[in-house]
Design a protein around this motif. Structure first.
Motif, PDB file in Angstrom:
ATOM      1  N   GLU A 138      11.904  -4.733  22.901  1.00 25.63           N
ATOM      2  CA  GLU A 138      10.738  -4.290  23.676  1.00 25.63           C
ATOM      3  C   GLU A 138       9.622  -5.334  23.713  1.00 25.63           C
ATOM      4  N   GLY A 139       9.871  -6.534  23.190  1.00 23.28           N
ATOM      5  CA  GLY A 139       8.884  -7.600  23.311  1.00 23.28           C
ATOM      6  C   GLY A 139       8.116  -7.943  22.053  1.00 23.28           C
ATOM      7  N   LEU A 140       8.600  -7.498  20.896  1.00 21.07           N
ATOM      8  CA  LEU A 140       7.931  -7.848  19.650  1.00 21.07           C
ATOM      9  C   LEU A 140       7.924  -9.366  19.474  1.00 21.07           C
ATOM     10  N   ALA A 141       6.745  -9.913  19.214  1.00 15.35           N
ATOM     11  CA  ALA A 141       6.609 -11.356  19.021  1.00 15.35           C
ATOM     12  C   ALA A 141       7.268 -11.786  17.720  1.00 15.35           C
ATOM     13  N   GLU A 142       7.813 -12.965  17.715  1.00  8.08           N
ATOM     14  CA  GLU A 142       8.493 -13.510  16.535  1.00  8.08           C
ATOM     15  C   GLU A 142       7.598 -13.483  15.308  1.00  8.08           C
ATOM     16  N   ARG A 143       6.299 -13.667  15.495  1.00 12.27           N
ATOM     17  CA  ARG A 143       5.375 -13.697  14.360  1.00 12.27           C
ATOM     18  C   ARG A 143       5.347 -12.371  13.601  1.00 12.27           C
ATOM     19  N   HIS A 144       5.799 -11.300  14.250  1.00 12.59           N
ATOM     20  CA  HIS A 144       5.783  -9.989  13.603  1.00 12.59           C
ATOM     21  C   HIS A 144       7.133  -9.563  13.029  1.00 12.59           C
ATOM     22  N   GLU A 196      -4.667   3.984  22.142  1.00  9.67           N
ATOM     23  CA  GLU A 196      -5.496   2.866  22.593  1.00  9.67           C
ATOM     24  C   GLU A 196      -4.657   1.699  23.106  1.00  9.67           C
ATOM     25  N   PHE A 197      -3.336   1.827  23.013  1.00 11.30           N
ATOM     26  CA  PHE A 197      -2.455   0.713  23.353  1.00 11.30           C
ATOM     27  C   PHE A 197      -1.472   1.125  24.440  1.00 11.30           C
ATOM     28  N   ASP A 198      -1.104   0.159  25.246  1.00 15.33           N
ATOM     29  CA  ASP A 198      -0.184   0.370  26.357  1.00 15.33           C
ATOM     30  C   ASP A 198       1.248   0.209  25.856  1.00 15.33           C
ATOM     31  N   LEU A 199       1.749   1.267  25.210  1.00 14.34           N
ATOM     32  CA  LEU A 199       3.074   1.222  24.628  1.00 14.34           C
ATOM     33  C   LEU A 199       4.036   2.095  25.414  1.00 14.34           C
ATOM     34  N   THR A 200       5.273   1.643  25.477  1.00  7.93           N
ATOM     35  CA  THR A 200       6.314   2.470  26.091  1.00  7.93           C
ATOM     36  C   THR A 200       6.710   3.563  25.092  1.00  7.93           C
ATOM     37  N   GLU A 201       7.377   4.576  25.591  1.00  7.98           N
ATOM     38  CA  GLU A 201       7.863   5.626  24.699  1.00  7.98           C
ATOM     39  C   GLU A 201       8.843   5.049  23.667  1.00  7.98           C
ATOM     40  N   SER A 202       9.661   4.082  24.094  1.00  5.79           N
ATOM     41  CA  SER A 202      10.603   3.499  23.135  1.00  5.79           C
ATOM     42  C   SER A 202       9.881   2.655  22.087  1.00  5.79           C
ATOM     43  N   GLN A 203       8.774   2.011  22.432  1.00  4.65           N
ATOM     44  CA  GLN A 203       7.989   1.278  21.440  1.00  4.65           C
ATOM     45  C   GLN A 203       7.375   2.253  20.433  1.00  4.65           C
ATOM     46  N   ASP A 208      -0.838  -4.392  23.978  1.00  2.00           N
ATOM     47  CA  ASP A 208       0.566  -4.020  23.752  1.00  2.00           C
ATOM     48  C   ASP A 208       0.879  -3.929  22.258  1.00  2.00           C
ATOM     49  N   VAL A 209       2.163  -3.776  21.943  1.00  2.00           N
ATOM     50  CA  VAL A 209       2.597  -3.609  20.555  1.00  2.00           C
ATOM     51  C   VAL A 209       2.209  -4.808  19.689  1.00  2.00           C
TER      52      VAL A 209
END
Length: 67
Positions: free
Chosen positions: A53-59, A31-38, A3-4
């Protein structure tokens, strides 16, 4: 498929992957399972949408400073 967060983890740690990203980001994104909005949020640097869309806090800070 990754994912992202996996994409950003790899960009932060893999110089060869970074080089591929700079030359052909569309191929790398495939190569990644991303949504169109991602995909759209990555292209525009829209951190708030990526958080939704699920971005981890670390990023979050990394994206706000350097994307």
């Amino acid at each position: 498929m990754p994912d992202v967060n996996a994409l950003l983890d790899r960009l932060a740690t893999d110089p060869e992957f970074q080089a591929r990203w700079e030359v052909d980001p569309d191929s790398v994104l495939g190569e990644f399972d991303l949504t169109e909005s991602q995909r759209a949020a990555l292209a525009s640097g829209d951190v708030d949408s990526l958080i939704d869309e699920g971005l981890a806090e670390r990023h979050v800070q990394q994206m706000r400073v350097s994307w």
